[in-house]
Design a protein around this motif. Structure first.
Motif, PDB file in Angstrom:
ATOM      1  N   MET A   1      22.481  58.379  42.496  1.00 18.10           N
ATOM      2  CA  MET A   1      23.063  57.071  42.712  1.00 18.10           C
ATOM      3  C   MET A   1      24.505  57.099  42.249  1.00 18.10           C
ATOM      4  N   ALA A   2      25.400  57.356  43.137  1.00 16.51           N
ATOM      5  CA  ALA A   2      26.822  57.464  42.809  1.00 16.51           C
ATOM      6  C   ALA A   2      27.433  56.075  42.690  1.00 16.51           C
ATOM      7  N   ALA A   3      28.484  55.992  41.919  1.00 12.14           N
ATOM      8  CA  ALA A   3      29.182  54.724  41.721  1.00 12.14           C
ATOM      9  C   ALA A   3      30.127  54.465  42.878  1.00 12.14           C
ATOM     10  N   PRO A   4      30.064  53.276  43.470  1.00 13.08           N
ATOM     11  CA  PRO A   4      31.020  52.947  44.518  1.00 13.08           C
ATOM     12  C   PRO A   4      32.426  52.918  43.943  1.00 13.08           C
ATOM     13  N   ARG A   5      33.379  53.269  44.754  1.00 14.32           N
ATOM     14  CA  ARG A   5      34.747  53.397  44.261  1.00 14.32           C
ATOM     15  C   ARG A   5      35.680  52.277  44.715  1.00 14.32           C
ATOM     16  N   GLY A   6      35.196  51.330  45.476  1.00 11.51           N
ATOM     17  CA  GLY A   6      36.106  50.283  45.913  1.00 11.51           C
ATOM     18  C   GLY A   6      37.040  50.815  46.992  1.00 11.51           C
ATOM     19  N   THR A   7      38.229  50.289  47.044  1.00 10.85           N
ATOM     20  CA  THR A   7      39.186  50.696  48.069  1.00 10.85           C
ATOM     21  C   THR A   7      39.900  51.954  47.630  1.00 10.85           C
ATOM     22  N   GLY A   8      39.390  53.086  48.037  1.00 10.73           N
ATOM     23  CA  GLY A   8      40.059  54.343  47.740  1.00 10.73           C
ATOM     24  C   GLY A   8      39.942  54.795  46.299  1.00 10.73           C
ATOM     25  N   GLY A   9      39.059  54.156  45.510  1.00 12.47           N
ATOM     26  CA  GLY A   9      38.849  54.601  44.146  1.00 12.47           C
ATOM     27  C   GLY A   9      39.878  54.087  43.150  1.00 12.47           C
ATOM     28  N   THR A  10      40.807  53.243  43.593  1.00 15.09           N
ATOM     29  CA  THR A  10      41.802  52.710  42.675  1.00 15.09           C
ATOM     30  C   THR A  10      41.765  51.190  42.702  1.00 15.09           C
ATOM     31  N   LEU A  11      42.096  50.615  41.580  1.00 13.98           N
ATOM     32  CA  LEU A  11      42.153  49.164  41.499  1.00 13.98           C
ATOM     33  C   LEU A  11      43.528  48.687  41.926  1.00 13.98           C
ATOM     34  N   ASN A  12      43.549  47.534  42.553  1.00  8.82           N
ATOM     35  CA  ASN A  12      44.799  46.882  42.910  1.00  8.82           C
ATOM     36  C   ASN A  12      45.237  46.091  41.686  1.00  8.82           C
ATOM     37  N   CYS A  13      46.246  46.581  40.998  1.00  7.93           N
ATOM     38  CA  CYS A  13      46.694  45.942  39.759  1.00  7.93           C
ATOM     39  C   CYS A  13      47.599  44.739  40.012  1.00  7.93           C
ATOM     40  N   GLU A  14      48.107  44.631  41.222  1.00  8.17           N
ATOM     41  CA  GLU A  14      49.020  43.531  41.557  1.00  8.17           C
ATOM     42  C   GLU A  14      48.287  42.192  41.651  1.00  8.17           C
ATOM     43  N   ASP A  15      47.164  42.187  42.318  1.00  6.45           N
ATOM     44  CA  ASP A  15      46.427  40.966  42.624  1.00  6.45           C
ATOM     45  C   ASP A  15      45.160  40.933  41.768  1.00  6.45           C
ATOM     46  N   PHE A  16      45.081  39.996  40.821  1.00  6.92           N
ATOM     47  CA  PHE A  16      43.949  39.979  39.897  1.00  6.92           C
ATOM     48  C   PHE A  16      42.619  39.722  40.599  1.00  6.92           C
ATOM     49  N   SER A  17      42.612  38.893  41.625  1.00  6.43           N
ATOM     50  CA  SER A  17      41.342  38.628  42.317  1.00  6.43           C
ATOM     51  C   SER A  17      40.832  39.884  43.025  1.00  6.43           C
ATOM     52  N   MET A  18      41.741  40.688  43.568  1.00  9.59           N
ATOM     53  CA  MET A  18      41.330  41.965  44.170  1.00  9.59           C
ATOM     54  C   MET A  18      40.885  42.943  43.081  1.00  9.59           C
TER      55      MET A  18
END
Length: 147
Positions: A1-18
């Motif tokens: 059971m691998a962990a999902p990575r979201g959008t490309g494995g990186t967090l969008n630090c600009e937009d807090f809701s994202m």
């Protein structure tokens, strides 16, 4: 059971809701830990049909990988946002009458505090997952001691 990575494995630090949305996706393994344990770790009557030790070990490794990747991602965003706050403070010091700089600084400071609070949320999520894991897997697998 691998962990999902979201959008490309990186967090969008600009937009807090994202930022929060990607964290939510990355926390899927923790949200589904009870289901994963119920479907993969056998009860006493079925213990001879499944290798519970290997199953628990793999689940533990997946959990640790997910926890580590989220921790790194959150801290990277905190570092990035802290740098922006520092830069805006310097700009405010040079031009203290500029309201747009002051507003932007407040916005970034608020975002930084929210990101820092995600570390506390992360700690609660991790503790809950490990508690559930230990309740079901302690007789099958003992994780290595964390240094």
């Amino acid at each position: 059971m691998a962990a999902p990575r979201g959008t490309g494995g990186t967090l969008n630090c600009e937009d807090f809701s994202m930022f929060q949305e990607v964290l939510k996706v990355m926390r899927t393994i923790d949200d589904r830990i009870v289901h994963a344990l119920n479907t993969t770790v056998p009860t006493a009557s079925f213990s001879d049909k499944v290798d519970a030790t290997q199953t628990c070990k793999e689940l533990y490794e997946s959990l640790m990988e997910a926890h580590l990747s989220r921790d790194k991602a959150i801290k990277a965003c905190i570092t990035e946002t802290s740098a922006v706050v520092g830069q805006l403070r310097e700009e405010r010091a040079k031009n203290s009458d500029n309201m747009s700089i002051i507003k932007q600084l407040r916005k970034e400071q608020t975002k930084l505090k929210l990101m820092q609070s995600e570390l506390n949320v992360e700690e609660v999520v991790n503790d809950r997952s490990l508690k559930v894991f230990n309740e079901r897997c302690r007789i099958h697998y003992t994780p290595p001691r964390i240094k």
